[in-house]
Motif scaffolding. Structure first.
Motif, PDB file in Angstrom:
ATOM      1  N   ALA A  77      -0.167   5.580 -11.059  1.00 40.24           N
ATOM      2  CA  ALA A  77       0.515   5.670  -9.773  1.00 40.24           C
ATOM      3  C   ALA A  77      -0.458   5.884  -8.622  1.00 40.24           C
ATOM      4  CB  ALA A  77       1.530   6.795  -9.798  1.00 40.24           C
ATOM      5  N   LEU A  78      -1.565   6.560  -8.909  1.00 44.17           N
ATOM      6  CA  LEU A  78      -2.459   6.900  -7.820  1.00 44.17           C
ATOM      7  C   LEU A  78      -3.674   5.982  -7.739  1.00 44.17           C
ATOM      8  CD1 LEU A  78      -2.290  10.774  -7.993  1.00 44.17           C
ATOM      9  CD2 LEU A  78      -1.153   9.247  -6.387  1.00 44.17           C
ATOM     10  N   SER A  79      -3.806   5.093  -8.714  1.00 40.06           N
ATOM     11  CA  SER A  79      -4.883   4.130  -8.577  1.00 40.06           C
ATOM     12  C   SER A  79      -4.401   3.035  -7.623  1.00 40.06           C
ATOM     13  CB  SER A  79      -5.269   3.549  -9.930  1.00 40.06           C
ATOM     14  OG  SER A  79      -4.238   2.740 -10.445  1.00 40.06           O
ATOM     15  N   TRP A  80      -5.300   2.201  -7.159  1.00 33.99           N
ATOM     16  CA  TRP A  80      -4.905   1.198  -6.177  1.00 33.99           C
ATOM     17  C   TRP A  80      -5.573  -0.126  -6.490  1.00 33.99           C
ATOM     18  CZ3 TRP A  80      -8.964  -0.268  -2.701  1.00 33.99           C
ATOM     19  CH2 TRP A  80     -10.093   0.554  -2.767  1.00 33.99           C
ATOM     20  N   GLU A  81      -4.958  -1.189  -5.999  1.00 35.94           N
ATOM     21  CA  GLU A  81      -5.497  -2.501  -6.270  1.00 35.94           C
ATOM     22  C   GLU A  81      -6.097  -3.075  -4.997  1.00 35.94           C
ATOM     23  OE1 GLU A  81      -2.982  -5.047  -8.514  1.00 35.94           O
ATOM     24  OE2 GLU A  81      -4.176  -6.827  -8.047  1.00 35.94           O
ATOM     25  N   CYS A  82      -7.356  -3.444  -5.076  1.00 36.42           N
ATOM     26  CA  CYS A  82      -8.055  -3.998  -3.920  1.00 36.42           C
ATOM     27  C   CYS A  82      -7.582  -5.427  -3.652  1.00 36.42           C
ATOM     28  CB  CYS A  82      -9.553  -3.988  -4.190  1.00 36.42           C
ATOM     29  SG  CYS A  82     -10.523  -4.644  -2.826  1.00 36.42           S
ATOM     30  N   GLU A  83      -7.808  -5.902  -2.436  1.00 31.80           N
ATOM     31  CA  GLU A  83      -7.467  -7.285  -2.083  1.00 31.80           C
ATOM     32  C   GLU A  83      -8.204  -8.281  -2.961  1.00 31.80           C
ATOM     33  OE1 GLU A  83      -7.737  -8.288   2.141  1.00 31.80           O
ATOM     34  OE2 GLU A  83      -7.499  -6.160   2.556  1.00 31.80           O
ATOM     35  N   CYS A  84      -9.359  -7.901  -3.488  1.00 30.77           N
ATOM     36  CA  CYS A  84     -10.120  -8.817  -4.349  1.00 30.77           C
ATOM     37  C   CYS A  84      -9.555  -8.836  -5.766  1.00 30.77           C
ATOM     38  CB  CYS A  84     -11.595  -8.424  -4.380  1.00 30.77           C
ATOM     39  SG  CYS A  84     -11.944  -6.922  -5.315  1.00 30.77           S
ATOM     40  N   GLY A  85      -8.572  -7.997  -6.014  1.00 31.51           N
ATOM     41  CA  GLY A  85      -7.921  -8.022  -7.322  1.00 31.51           C
ATOM     42  C   GLY A  85      -8.395  -6.938  -8.264  1.00 31.51           C
ATOM     43  N   GLU A  86      -9.412  -6.220  -7.876  1.00 31.34           N
ATOM     44  CA  GLU A  86      -9.945  -5.159  -8.713  1.00 31.34           C
ATOM     45  C   GLU A  86      -9.030  -3.940  -8.649  1.00 31.34           C
ATOM     46  OE1 GLU A  86     -12.681  -5.907 -10.326  1.00 31.34           O
ATOM     47  OE2 GLU A  86     -13.008  -4.011 -11.343  1.00 31.34           O
ATOM     48  N   ARG A  87      -8.805  -3.295  -9.815  1.00 33.63           N
ATOM     49  CA  ARG A  87      -8.032  -2.055  -9.780  1.00 33.63           C
ATOM     50  C   ARG A  87      -8.991  -0.866  -9.732  1.00 33.63           C
ATOM     51  NH1 ARG A  87      -3.187  -0.022  -9.765  1.00 33.63           N
ATOM     52  NH2 ARG A  87      -2.319  -2.095  -9.650  1.00 33.63           N
TER      53      ARG A  87
END
Ligand SMILES: [Zn+2]
Length: 104
Positions: A77-87
């Motif tokens: 829930a607290l991790s995030w996904e970058c615009e480049c697709g990396e989590r």
């Protein structure tokens, strides 16, 4: 009506029903406490989630796979996904792949 999934318990059945409802797929839970009204022991059969409209079935199956896949994963829930697709893990504010900062 079409049977979609036999849940482990009432709670799982309801979670799945709500999950489908969030995607506007009407579903219902059947198969619980079937004979309790007749004064017998409650049925031991597990609850089934049913899709009300057959035309929703393909989409419902895709959502079911998503639902089951998500359950086994650690809480992200607290991790995030970058615009480049990396989590990116929750402890990082910058993407280690491309250097973008965490979106607000
Ligand atoms: Zn990135």
């Amino acid at each position: 009506m079409h049977r979609l999934y036999q849940a482990q318990d009432e709670l799982e059945a309801q979670l799945l029903r709500d999950y489908l409802a969030a995607s506007h797929i009407p579903a219902t839970v059947l198969g619980r406490y079937q004979s309790a009204a007749a004064g017998e022991l409650p049925s031991l059969s597990f609850p089934w989630v049913w899709i009300l409209e057959d035309r929703d079935l393909a989409r419902a199956k895709a959502l079911l796979a998503e639902f089951l896949g998500r359950r086994g994963e650690p809480d992200r829930a607290l991790s995030w996904e970058c615009e480049c697709g990396e989590r990116i893990g929750p402890e990082f504010d910058l993407c280690w792949q491309c250097g973008r900062s965490r979106p607000e």
